[in-house]
Design a protein around this motif. Structure first.
Motif, PDB file in Angstrom:
ATOM      1  N   GLY A 174       6.108   9.840  -1.467  1.00  0.00           N
ATOM      2  CA  GLY A 174       7.020  10.395  -0.474  1.00  0.00           C
ATOM      3  C   GLY A 174       8.224   9.484  -0.399  1.00  0.00           C
TER       4      GLY A 174
ATOM      5  N   ARG B 269       0.552  12.281   8.520  1.00  0.00           N
ATOM      6  CA  ARG B 269      -0.520  11.585   9.242  1.00  0.00           C
ATOM      7  C   ARG B 269       0.016  10.273   9.816  1.00  0.00           C
TER       8      ARG B 269
ATOM      9  N   LYS C 143      -4.255  15.233  -1.322  1.00  0.00           N
ATOM     10  CA  LYS C 143      -4.751  16.570  -1.723  1.00  0.00           C
ATOM     11  C   LYS C 143      -3.773  17.303  -2.651  1.00  0.00           C
TER      12      LYS C 143
ATOM     13  N   LEU D  12      -2.666   0.027  -4.286  1.00  0.00           N
ATOM     14  CA  LEU D  12      -3.181   1.379  -4.516  1.00  0.00           C
ATOM     15  C   LEU D  12      -3.375   1.637  -6.009  1.00  0.00           C
TER      16      LEU D  12
ATOM     17  N   GLY E 261      -4.838   6.325   4.996  1.00  0.00           N
ATOM     18  CA  GLY E 261      -6.156   6.452   4.374  1.00  0.00           C
ATOM     19  C   GLY E 261      -7.158   5.462   4.921  1.00  0.00           C
TER      20      GLY E 261
ATOM     21  N   LEU F  21       0.824  -1.207   0.000  1.00  0.00           N
ATOM     22  CA  LEU F  21       0.000   0.000   0.000  1.00  0.00           C
ATOM     23  C   LEU F  21       0.862   1.263   0.000  1.00  0.00           C
ATOM     24  N   GLY F  22       1.983   1.195  -0.672  1.00  0.00           N
ATOM     25  CA  GLY F  22       2.897   2.344  -0.678  1.00  0.00           C
ATOM     26  C   GLY F  22       3.771   2.315   0.561  1.00  0.00           C
ATOM     27  N   ASP F  23       4.785   3.195   0.568  1.00  0.00           N
ATOM     28  CA  ASP F  23       5.664   3.339   1.737  1.00  0.00           C
ATOM     29  C   ASP F  23       6.412   2.058   2.083  1.00  0.00           C
TER      30      ASP F  23
ATOM     31  N   ARG G   2      -0.490   1.681   6.116  1.00  0.00           N
ATOM     32  CA  ARG G   2      -1.484   2.223   5.199  1.00  0.00           C
ATOM     33  C   ARG G   2      -1.865   3.621   5.626  1.00  0.00           C
TER      34      ARG G   2
ATOM     35  N   GLY H 166      -9.088   9.572   1.316  1.00  0.00           N
ATOM     36  CA  GLY H 166      -8.070  10.145   2.200  1.00  0.00           C
ATOM     37  C   GLY H 166      -6.862  10.531   1.371  1.00  0.00           C
ATOM     38  N   THR H 167      -7.084  11.287   0.312  1.00  0.00           N
ATOM     39  CA  THR H 167      -5.996  11.576  -0.644  1.00  0.00           C
ATOM     40  C   THR H 167      -4.954  12.501  -0.034  1.00  0.00           C
TER      41      THR H 167
ATOM     42  N   ILE I 171      -3.931  14.947  -7.622  1.00  0.00           N
ATOM     43  CA  ILE I 171      -3.602  13.806  -8.483  1.00  0.00           C
ATOM     44  C   ILE I 171      -4.853  13.290  -9.205  1.00  0.00           C
ATOM     45  N   GLY I 172      -5.872  12.940  -8.431  1.00  0.00           N
ATOM     46  CA  GLY I 172      -7.092  12.364  -9.011  1.00  0.00           C
ATOM     47  C   GLY I 172      -7.736  13.294 -10.032  1.00  0.00           C
TER      48      GLY I 172
ATOM     49  N   VAL J 149      -7.854   4.008  -3.590  1.00  0.00           N
ATOM     50  CA  VAL J 149      -6.656   3.835  -4.410  1.00  0.00           C
ATOM     51  C   VAL J 149      -6.188   5.189  -4.924  1.00  0.00           C
TER      52      VAL J 149
HETATM   53  P1  IMP Z   1      -3.911  10.409  -4.046  1.00  0.00           P
HETATM   54  O1  IMP Z   1      -2.869   9.621  -4.748  1.00  0.00           O
HETATM   55  O2  IMP Z   1      -3.400  11.666  -3.412  1.00  0.00           O
HETATM   56  O3  IMP Z   1      -5.102  10.653  -4.927  1.00  0.00           O
HETATM   57  O4  IMP Z   1      -4.454   9.512  -2.832  1.00  0.00           O
HETATM   58  C1  IMP Z   1      -5.188   8.332  -3.037  1.00  0.00           C
HETATM   59  C2  IMP Z   1      -4.840   7.269  -1.992  1.00  0.00           C
HETATM   60  O5  IMP Z   1      -3.515   6.818  -2.199  1.00  0.00           O
HETATM   61  C3  IMP Z   1      -4.897   7.773  -0.545  1.00  0.00           C
HETATM   62  O6  IMP Z   1      -5.324   6.696   0.296  1.00  0.00           O
HETATM   63  C4  IMP Z   1      -3.443   8.115  -0.256  1.00  0.00           C
HETATM   64  O7  IMP Z   1      -3.167   8.074   1.124  1.00  0.00           O
HETATM   65  C5  IMP Z   1      -2.743   7.006  -1.008  1.00  0.00           C
HETATM   66  N1  IMP Z   1      -1.387   7.376  -1.410  1.00  0.00           N
HETATM   67  C6  IMP Z   1      -1.023   8.183  -2.434  1.00  0.00           C
HETATM   68  N2  IMP Z   1       0.315   8.260  -2.526  1.00  0.00           N
HETATM   69  C7  IMP Z   1       0.811   7.460  -1.556  1.00  0.00           C
HETATM   70  C8  IMP Z   1       2.145   7.103  -1.170  1.00  0.00           C
HETATM   71  O8  IMP Z   1       3.144   7.505  -1.761  1.00  0.00           O
HETATM   72  N3  IMP Z   1       2.228   6.247  -0.108  1.00  0.00           N
HETATM   73  C9  IMP Z   1       1.141   5.740   0.533  1.00  0.00           C
HETATM   74  N4  IMP Z   1      -0.108   6.048   0.202  1.00  0.00           N
HETATM   75  C10 IMP Z   1      -0.281   6.899  -0.840  1.00  0.00           C
END
Ligand code: IMP
Length: 453
Positions: free
Chosen positions: A39, A324, A126, A229, A277, A10-12, A275, A123-124, A129-130, A239
């Motif tokens: 990040g 967060r 912000k 994601l 979000g 889930l990233g990270d 995770r 929980g983007t 991106i979307g 996602v």
């Molecule tokens: P967005 O990519 O900002 O639209 O966020 C959509 C979802 O992807 C949210 O749940 C974010 O927390 C998650 N997300 C986006 N980029 C990352 C990342 O680099 N690491 C972990 N979660 C991410």
């Protein structure tokens, strides 16, 4: 040689650090999706670099490229380049002409929509991106190449901003500000265009890469976010809006699947789960207010709360972009089996083994129980995934890992418990183990085999 690095969860997962470890052998480092929602922390000696858009290879002086599958906020791009220059680096960053531009209006809409969505909010980050990918798919976006053509830019922005203005004011009752203003957006875009032109940053990604590959360059594709994601293969709707998995490399760079598939595809695994979000998480430990569904502080048992807090603090599980607190859980094997197939993984790196040290018992979600049956992979809908109950296996804990001693001793120097844990994962996924991470620095990675060799 081509190497793709993808997140399996889930990233990270620590992708940036691994790109940096193996990036020494890369000539070109490419991002193929996402934008400044990523990040990446790269530690080089005593220096720590936090990047959200510029590929991590920039820290090592590689040629870096933001492919056409990326969404690019030029303000972030230039801020990150300037920050690296101030620290004495000379980043070489190219941007695909076909990549879409994140405009101020996209950030505005990311905020507006997340509030309007209520329980459906992802929980983007912000960062817009979307909304930028949405405009790309709806054929009303602005591409990096358009920034360089004032007439095209004005035509595209006139339609886009008029449409956004009407939706913002009439649907959401938003008071219009500069984000919706045509002339101030054009002025900003002209400034970005001037710098992109002066620094000769804009390229046609496919031919740019093809030329280098034909000349024998090693190329590394750096995935952002993770497979779960991914807009198609992740836990929709929680996602991101791009294809974070390996398929995204083709559409996001202009290279075909046979070219990309001729190389290695390396999945990065964090030894536990984290995770940011909302949405379900079957192996979750404890909960985080505002993110874990139906969670209220104090509603979990003490053991789960204590373990969650410990793993969160040991692992520094706080968002790089948003700060967060992240939700944490045990490793989820069905999720990793899913990632192995979706990405066609040839190998993996297992990170953050040190974070799980000194626990009495380490658990792994080996399978799920769903409708009374055991299953080894994720169901296709997130709601069904939420119905899954994790079936755990237990491993003996292992003592604290001293990164210096272990990296000298190599893999065999790892405590027996940690080796058993790693062996189980490799055996279940049937992939090669490239490396194990036992700390945050580049030197804290035990390399078993280099995917470039
Ligand atoms: P967005 O990519 O900002 O639209 O966020 C959509 C979802 O992807 C949210 O749940 C974010 O927390 C998650 N997300 C986006 N980029 C990352 C990342 O680099 N690491 C972990 N979660 C991410």
């Amino acid at each position: 040689m081509l190497v793709t690095i993808v997140g399996t969860q889930l990233g990270d997962e620590g992708k940036g650090g691994i790109v940096d470890v193996f990036g020494g052998d890369a000539d070109v480092v490419v991002r193929y999706q996402g934008g400044d929602n990523a990040g990446h922390t790269v530690v080089e000696g005593d220096e720590e670099y936090k990047l959200s858009l510029v590929p991590s290879g920039a820290v090592r002086g590689k040629v870096t490229l933001l492919g056409n599958g990326c969404v690019v906020n030029p303000a972030t791009l230039f801020d990150e380049i300037d920050a690296l220059r101030e620290r004495g680096l000379e980043p070489d960053v190219r941007v695909a002409a076909r990549a879409h531009v994140i405009l101020p209006v996209h950030r505005l809409f990311d905020g507006i929509e997340e509030v309007a969505k209520g329980d459906l909010a992802a929980g983007t980050t912000k960062r817009g991106i979307g909304p930028t990918y949405e405009d790309k798919a709806a054929r009303r976006g602005v591409r990096v190449g358009d920034l360089l053509d004032p007439e095209v830019l004005r035509e595209r922005l006139s339609y886009l901003l008029k449409q956004k203005h009407d939706i913002a004011t009439e649907v959401y009752g938003h008071e219009p500000g500069s984000e919706l203003d045509l002339e101030s957006t054009i002025e900003k875009c002209h400034e970005f265009a001037e710098r992109l032109r002066t620094e000769e940053m804009v390229v046609d990604a496919g031919p740019f890469l093809e030329e280098r590959i034909e000349a024998g360059a090693n190329v590394m594709f750096e995935g952002a976010q993770g497979t779960s994601l991914d807009i198609d293969h992740g836990i929709y709707p929680y996602v991101t809006s791009s294809n974070a998995s390996a398929g995204g490399v083709c559409t996001g760079t202009g290279l075909g699947p046979t070219t990309v598939g001729s190389g290695a595809v390396v999945g990065i695994i964090k030894a536990y789960l984290s995770r940011v979000g909302t949405g379900p998480l079957p192996t979750e430990l404890g909960g985080v207010e505002g993110q874990t569904p139906d969670y209220e502080p104090g509603s979990d048992d003490d053991e789960a709360e204590t373990l969650a807090r410990r793993i969160r603090d040991e692992g520094g599980e706080y968002g790089t972009v948003t700060n967060r607190p992240r939700r944490v859980g045990w490793l989820d094997m069905p999720m990793l089996r899913h990632a192995t197939r979706v990405n066609g993984l040839t190998g993996v790196v297992i990170n953050h083994l040190d974070v799980l040290a000194e626990l009495d018992v380490v658990r792994v979600g080996h399978s799920y129980r769903l409708d009374g049956e055991e299953r080894l992979t994720m169901p296709a809908t997130t709601e069904r995934w939420g119905d899954c109950e994790a079936v755990f296996r237990e491993f003996d804990g292992w003592p604290a890992i001293d990164p210096d001693a272990i990296t000298d001793a190599g893999y065999d120097g790892l405590p027996a418990g940690a080796r058993a844990y790693v062996a189980y994962i490799i055996d279940e996924l049937d992939v090669e183990l490239h490396a194990v991470g036992v700390g945050p620095a580049r030197d804290d990675t035990i390399v078993r085999s280099n995917p470039f060799q």
